[in-house]
Enzyme design. Sequence first.
Site, short mmCIF file in Angstrom:
data_model
loop_
_atom_site.label_atom_id
_atom_site.label_comp_id
_atom_site.label_asym_id
_atom_site.label_seq_id
_atom_site.Cartn_x
_atom_site.Cartn_y
_atom_site.Cartn_z
N ASP A 143 13.07 19.01 -18.25
CA ASP A 143 14.30 19.68 -18.67
C ASP A 143 15.40 19.30 -17.69
O ASP A 143 15.12 18.98 -16.53
CB ASP A 143 14.11 21.19 -18.64
CG ASP A 143 13.19 21.68 -19.75
OD1 ASP A 143 12.62 20.84 -20.47
OD2 ASP A 143 13.02 22.91 -19.89
N HIS A 219 6.89 15.22 -16.42
CA HIS A 219 5.82 14.57 -17.17
C HIS A 219 6.07 13.06 -17.28
O HIS A 219 7.15 12.57 -16.91
CB HIS A 219 5.73 15.17 -18.58
CG HIS A 219 5.49 16.65 -18.60
ND1 HIS A 219 4.33 17.20 -19.11
CD2 HIS A 219 6.25 17.70 -18.18
CE1 HIS A 219 4.39 18.52 -19.00
NE2 HIS A 219 5.54 18.84 -18.44
N SER A 330 15.81 19.82 -8.86
CA SER A 330 16.15 18.59 -8.16
C SER A 330 16.59 17.54 -9.16
O SER A 330 17.21 17.85 -10.16
CB SER A 330 14.98 18.11 -7.32
OG SER A 330 15.44 17.16 -6.37
#
Length: 361
Positions: A143, A219, A330
Site C-alpha cells: 500500500d 510482497h 517507509s
Amino acid sequence: DRKKLHTAPVRQVFRLRPFHVLVATGGGYAGYRKYEDYKLKQLEKRGIEVPVKLASEWEVALYKSVPTRLLSRAWGRLNQVELPTWLRKPVYSLYIWTFGVNMKEAAVEDLHHYRNLSEFFRRKLKPQARPVCCVHSVISPSDGKILNFGQVKNCEVEQVKGVTYSLESFLGPRISTEEMHFSQAPPGNSFQQQLVTKEGNELYHCVIYLAPGDYHCFHSPTDWTVSHRRHFPGSLMSVNPGVARWIKELFCHNERVVLTGDWKHGFFSLTAVGATNVGSIRIYFDQDLHTNSPSYSKGSYNDFSFISNNNKEGIPMRKGEHLGEFNLGSTIVLIFEAPKDFKFNLKAGQKIRFGEALGSL
C-alpha cells in the site's frame, strides 16, 4: 540546628554538552522543516505549483546531526512493551484516528488482540482484502502513494519530480556476473547500460511511499528470483514527500536493503528504504539481516548471496507472495529491466494498494 543547603555552581548546572547542543539544534531544525512541509501541502491543495528548493550541504549535515538511529532504536523498544489490556483500545484508537487506519481490512479487528504497538503496526490483512491482479505483469508490492515512475535516464533516477539521485550510488557497485547469471556487459558501458542485459530493453523505476497508517508488509511485485542482498547502513531521515522534494539523493543517505535478481525480461530489483522510526527492515527469507545496528561504518555496505552449491538459482518469489515488513512506514523503490513497450498504469501522487497493477507489456 539548621541544615546547610549545598548548591552546585551555576556554571555547572547550566553546562551544555555537545550532544545536547546537537539534539536541540537538530531537533529544532527538523521541527522547522515539518512546518515548511505543512505550508507546501497547503499550497499544493490550492493547486499552486511549488518550485523545487534543495537543501544545502550544511542543512543536510544539520539534519543528520539529529540522532535518528538512536531514537529509532528507542522507539522500536518502546513499541515492544506489552500494554495492559485496558490501555490497548484507547492507544490504538488514537493511532487509527490520527492516521486513518481501516481496521475492517485487518485479519483481527479486535484491538485487545495486539499486545503492543509493534504487533499492531505489523497487523495482517484478511485474505480477500487485497486481490492480486493476474492480468498485469508487475503489481504494487505494498500500500502507499506513488511518488514517481518512468524510465531511468542518464544513470539518474527521480525520487520526486525534479529531484534525482545517482543509480550507482543507490544500488552500489555492480554485482559479479557469477552471482547474477547475466551476460557480461562491455567494460566501457555506463552503469545503467550494464544492468540492461537484453538488446532493445530499457530500465524503469517506481517509487512507493508508505505512510504510517498504511499496511506495513510488502510482497513480491512479480514472478522473479532473488539472488543477492546488499545492506547499506546509513541515516534514518524522514522520507515523506516533503523531505524527498527537499534533500537530493535522500534515498542514498538512508539505510536500505537492496534485493537484486532477475525476471523473465532480465534485471529486477526491489529496495526497502528505512526512515525515522523505521530502523527495522525485515526480509522473511533472510535470517542473517540485521538493520539499524548501533555500530556501523559510514558509507559501508555488506553483501550476501543466496546462490550456493546447494542452491544454484537463488530464492524464487511468486507474484503477491509475502516478502518482508517495515515497522511504521517507509519507501519501496523498484528498478527493473523491461522491453520498450512496457507501460505504467499510474499517475504521480495517486494512492495504490498492494495487488493493484503497476504496469504491463
